[in-house]
Each structure stands twice: as C-alpha cells, then as structure tokens.
Design an enzyme around this catalytic site. Sequence first.
Site, PDB file in Angstrom:
ATOM      1  N   SER A  22       0.826  -1.214   0.000  1.00 35.03           N
ATOM      2  CA  SER A  22       0.000   0.000   0.000  1.00 35.03           C
ATOM      3  C   SER A  22       0.855   1.256   0.000  1.00 35.03           C
ATOM      4  O   SER A  22       0.364   2.357   0.241  1.00 35.03           O
ATOM      5  CB  SER A  22      -0.906   0.013   1.235  1.00 35.03           C
ATOM      6  OG  SER A  22      -0.129   0.044   2.423  1.00 35.03           O
ATOM      7  N   ASN A 108      -4.494  -2.713  12.357  1.00 30.05           N
ATOM      8  CA  ASN A 108      -5.904  -2.544  12.002  1.00 30.05           C
ATOM      9  C   ASN A 108      -6.494  -1.264  12.591  1.00 30.05           C
ATOM     10  O   ASN A 108      -7.128  -0.471  11.893  1.00 30.05           O
ATOM     11  CB  ASN A 108      -6.714  -3.754  12.476  1.00 30.05           C
ATOM     12  CG  ASN A 108      -6.326  -5.031  11.759  1.00 30.05           C
ATOM     13  OD1 ASN A 108      -5.508  -5.010  10.841  1.00 30.05           O
ATOM     14  ND2 ASN A 108      -6.904  -6.144  12.170  1.00 30.05           N
ATOM     15  N   THR A 153     -36.522  27.199 -17.764  1.00 26.13           N
ATOM     16  CA  THR A 153     -36.976  25.855 -17.408  1.00 26.13           C
ATOM     17  C   THR A 153     -36.979  25.077 -18.714  1.00 26.13           C
ATOM     18  O   THR A 153     -37.340  25.625 -19.769  1.00 26.13           O
ATOM     19  CB  THR A 153     -38.386  25.833 -16.778  1.00 26.13           C
ATOM     20  OG1 THR A 153     -39.332  26.319 -17.731  1.00 26.13           O
ATOM     21  CG2 THR A 153     -38.437  26.694 -15.523  1.00 26.13           C
ATOM     22  N   HIS A 154     -36.555  23.826 -18.669  1.00 26.60           N
ATOM     23  CA  HIS A 154     -36.415  23.001 -19.878  1.00 26.60           C
ATOM     24  C   HIS A 154     -35.472  23.652 -20.884  1.00 26.60           C
ATOM     25  O   HIS A 154     -35.565  23.391 -22.092  1.00 26.60           O
ATOM     26  CB  HIS A 154     -37.785  22.755 -20.535  1.00 26.60           C
ATOM     27  CG  HIS A 154     -38.817  22.226 -19.600  1.00 26.60           C
ATOM     28  ND1 HIS A 154     -38.901  20.898 -19.239  1.00 26.60           N
ATOM     29  CD2 HIS A 154     -39.817  22.847 -18.919  1.00 26.60           C
ATOM     30  CE1 HIS A 154     -39.891  20.720 -18.402  1.00 26.60           C
ATOM     31  NE2 HIS A 154     -40.470  21.897 -18.171  1.00 26.60           N
ATOM     32  N   SER A 275      -8.249  26.857 -30.765  1.00 29.91           N
ATOM     33  CA  SER A 275      -8.169  25.683 -31.626  1.00 29.91           C
ATOM     34  C   SER A 275      -6.795  25.587 -32.272  1.00 29.91           C
ATOM     35  O   SER A 275      -6.129  26.606 -32.513  1.00 29.91           O
ATOM     36  CB  SER A 275      -9.251  25.773 -32.707  1.00 29.91           C
ATOM     37  OG  SER A 275      -9.033  24.847 -33.738  1.00 29.91           O
ATOM     38  N   ASN A 283     -12.209  28.436 -26.627  1.00 29.85           N
ATOM     39  CA  ASN A 283     -12.912  27.271 -26.085  1.00 29.85           C
ATOM     40  C   ASN A 283     -12.888  27.240 -24.555  1.00 29.85           C
ATOM     41  O   ASN A 283     -11.846  27.504 -23.951  1.00 29.85           O
ATOM     42  CB  ASN A 283     -12.273  25.982 -26.610  1.00 29.85           C
ATOM     43  CG  ASN A 283     -12.340  25.875 -28.123  1.00 29.85           C
ATOM     44  OD1 ASN A 283     -13.317  26.322 -28.727  1.00 29.85           O
ATOM     45  ND2 ASN A 283     -11.320  25.295 -28.723  1.00 29.85           N
ATOM     46  N   TYR A 315     -11.701  -6.975  10.046  1.00 28.70           N
ATOM     47  CA  TYR A 315     -10.773  -6.427   9.067  1.00 28.70           C
ATOM     48  C   TYR A 315     -10.494  -7.433   7.960  1.00 28.70           C
ATOM     49  O   TYR A 315     -10.270  -8.621   8.198  1.00 28.70           O
ATOM     50  CB  TYR A 315      -9.444  -6.020   9.718  1.00 28.70           C
ATOM     51  CG  TYR A 315      -8.505  -5.343   8.742  1.00 28.70           C
ATOM     52  CD1 TYR A 315      -8.622  -3.988   8.476  1.00 28.70           C
ATOM     53  CD2 TYR A 315      -7.554  -6.074   8.051  1.00 28.70           C
ATOM     54  CE1 TYR A 315      -7.796  -3.367   7.552  1.00 28.70           C
ATOM     55  CE2 TYR A 315      -6.718  -5.467   7.113  1.00 28.70           C
ATOM     56  CZ  TYR A 315      -6.843  -4.118   6.873  1.00 28.70           C
ATOM     57  OH  TYR A 315      -6.041  -3.506   5.946  1.00 28.70           O
ATOM     58  N   GLN A 320      -7.874  -2.039   2.315  1.00 25.91           N
ATOM     59  CA  GLN A 320      -6.705  -1.290   1.859  1.00 25.91           C
ATOM     60  C   GLN A 320      -6.957  -0.634   0.509  1.00 25.91           C
ATOM     61  O   GLN A 320      -6.426   0.442   0.215  1.00 25.91           O
ATOM     62  CB  GLN A 320      -5.504  -2.235   1.771  1.00 25.91           C
ATOM     63  CG  GLN A 320      -4.245  -1.607   1.185  1.00 25.91           C
ATOM     64  CD  GLN A 320      -3.121  -2.611   1.076  1.00 25.91           C
ATOM     65  OE1 GLN A 320      -2.657  -3.158   2.080  1.00 25.91           O
ATOM     66  NE2 GLN A 320      -2.679  -2.895  -0.142  1.00 25.91           N
TER      67      GLN A 320
END
Length: 472
Positions: A22, A108, A153-154, A275, A283, A315, A320
């Site tokens: 780990s 643990n 809305t929408h 671009s 952009n 555990y 992990q």
Amino acid sequence: MNLRSGRLNQEMSSEAADYTSSLTSDKVIFYADIKCNFAHVLMLKHEKIIDADIADKILEALDKLKEEGYEALTFDNSVEDVHMAIENYVTNIVGPDGGFMHTAKSRNDQVATDIRLVLRDKITEIQIAILDFIEGLTLLASEHLETVMVGYTHLQHAQPITIAHHLMAYAQSLKRDYERLDDTYKRVNLNPLGSAAMTTTSFPINRELTTKLLGFSKFLENSMDGVSSRDFISETVFDLSSLMTTLSKICEELILWSSYEFGVVKIADEYSSTSSIMPQKKNPDVAELARSKATIVNGELITILTILKAIPYTYNRDLQEITPHLWNAVTVSEDTLNIVTKMLLSAEFNKKRCLELAGSNFATVTDLADLMVRERKIPFRTAHKIVGRVVNEAIDQNKSTNDIDSEFIDNIAIELDFKPLNLGDELVQKVLDPLENVKIRSVPGGPSPEMVNLAISNLTEFLNEEFEKKGI
C-alpha cells in the site's frame, strides 16, 4: 528486517509483495501515523504499561522522523506499508526496545485512526474553500442586483431573474454541500485506536487519553466496528460527489452562456484555450474538463461502495483498496473546487445581452396573467388561457412584448368569449418590463433586489459564524 516473520517460514515473493503493498498511497498518512504512534506511546507511558525511559526514546525517535520526513524511511520487499517502515525506523534508532511502541496496538486500528486523522483535516480544508467560494459569490451578486437576465426551465425562456439571483442559487447549493461535510465530520472524528486487531487488548490502556491527545470527539465503542468501519469514507465521498455535481452544473452553464448564441458571459482567457486549426476559436476547456471530472468522483464512490458491500466482519485486506480511491476523490474535488471558484469569479457578464434576452420571447407574460387575476378578479386558469392566446397571436403577427397593449389583450379576450379587461397600457407595459417584473417579486426567496440583498445578508451572517468556528 521483517519484524513480523516469526509465523512464516519463507518471505513473500517480490511479486506478491508488490501486489499487496500500500506504499503508493501510504505517503498521505505518513504524518498521521507518526501522530498516532506518538499518542499511543504517551498513553502507554502514562499508564505505566511500558517503561518510561523506553517510551521517551521511542518518542524522541518519532520526533526525529517527523523532522526528517518521509524520505528518511527505508523501503524494501520486507516493508509492505508505511506503518512497518516507521516501526523499522524507530527500532533502528532505539534497538529492539522500539518494538514496545506496538504494545496493545494493531495495524488494524492504527490505519483506521490514521485515515480519520487525515480525512478530517481534508474535510476542513475543502469546507474552507467552499466558504471562500460562497463569499466570492455573495460579493459578485451584490454587484448585479439589478442586472436582469432570463431564467430557464427546460432550457427555454421562462421568467426574468437577475444575475445576482442566479449566483445566489449557486451559493445556496454550495452551502448545502458545506453542511453535508459538516455533518459527516462528526462521524469521521471518532477514535478507533484501542480496538487493536478486533477485540481490544488485555493491557489496561486509556482510550479516553488517546482520544484527547488526537483531538477526537470520542472513541468508537465497539472494537469490531472500530477496525472495519469505512462508511465514514463512503459518506465523505458521497458529499464530494454532491459538491462536484454542483460544480459541474456551474460549468455546464458557463459553457452554454459563453457560446455565441447565448453571449451572456465571457470566461477569462486564463481558463480558455484556442483551436489548433481555427484561429477564431475561444474554447471553455477548463469548464469542460471540470464538468467531466465530476464523473471521476462519482466513479470512486461506486468503487468504494462496491468494495464495502460484501466484506464480513472484521478487518479484511480489501479495505486497503478503498483509501487510494478516497484520496483521489479528495484531490480531484479540491482541485476542481479551486479552479471553478477562480473561473466563475473572474467571469464577465454582458449586461446588455442579459437584458435583451430577459425582454424577448415573452418571458414576462406570467405576470400579465397575474395582473389579470389581481385587477379583474378572474381565475388564474382563465387568465392563463387569454395570455397563451395573446402570445400565439403576437408570434403570428410578428409582434414583440413591447407591441402588446391593453387593446390587443381585450381583442383576444373577446375572441375567447370573455369580457374586455381594460387593464390600461401603463399597467400592461409595467408588468411586461423585465426589471419591473423582477422588482415586484418581493416574496422571500425571490429575485427582487430587496430579497436578494436580504439573502446575501443572511448568507454573510452564516459565513461569519462558520469562519469563526474554523478559526479564520
């Protein structure tokens, strides 16, 4: 040197060691692990479980490591995690007596403690960043109390609002994201140390002392739960997923609004690109990437929940695999929150275009219907029908909102077999004016400058209280 090789006749293969290691994500919990060990050894000394001289030597070694940093640790195939590397470091300085630091403690409960120590700091850092964003939004909103724009809305023109009202919608959403994290913090700030492997220990440890030393609110009262619970992680990542959803929605609107068709906002060059072939392009790359990164946190949440869903108590090494997903979610959320804050607060709004959109496409006619109800006491559904026909006729005759007068409305009413309303041109034009339309919506929570100013004041009070709690 493998400190825990007594049970095994052969060392783990290098391939298996790499697979189970780990160490890649352990660097995040390095200082937390030193803090955890320090508190534990202080407690062992205080309770006279280990010799005071030995405890002092261990504490001195931990202090030395804290100063030298992560790079002072030595890693080889026998060292599978940061906990073992730290113990090796201490033992190399103190000698075999360094092993006393692990008395009445397991990896643990140690790792469970470390994660909570780091995560509560991360939550606080993100919360402060959210508060900073909200504060910036309130200041920006105060500059646009009468900057009228159209609400949707929408994704169709609905009713006039102001830039300030829209920005405060973001602020309120972020406030809830902040409060979710605030509530989660209570469950993160619990101490599992003392649970040991899963059944606590036969040593007379003092869990109240380690809880106080580590700054936890209290300790977890079931040792099995203490070593294996990770729901505080999934809860945190859910909160971050919600936050990223808020940020993604903000970015979506910045992308739309900055297009030529909308022309409402100008994103700063610092958060844009051009671009490779079309020289005229600007952009909104940062907003687009921020919008997409929300899916990363969503994915980490699903991964974490899927790992957790079928693990028996207590555990299991599966746990992990959760922490790398946690730290990635935290990092992506922190970075995105930072960049979106700067991008939005540096954006420029096109007031002229906003007003143009607010006054077009009949966005103000809802209040024309309300006017009929107020002035002529007719049912709203009747008014709705009249105004709907008014809009249809205006579109057919190529008329704009400015062309609608009292006579035009009366002619429509008569066609629909209703009596003339005789509203008068002055009243009609007033309710159809975008700014006047906004100003009369003075219900708490509404877009009128008065109500938005009140909302800013209330939110500023909240910010001051929360900044004070955070010691800022």
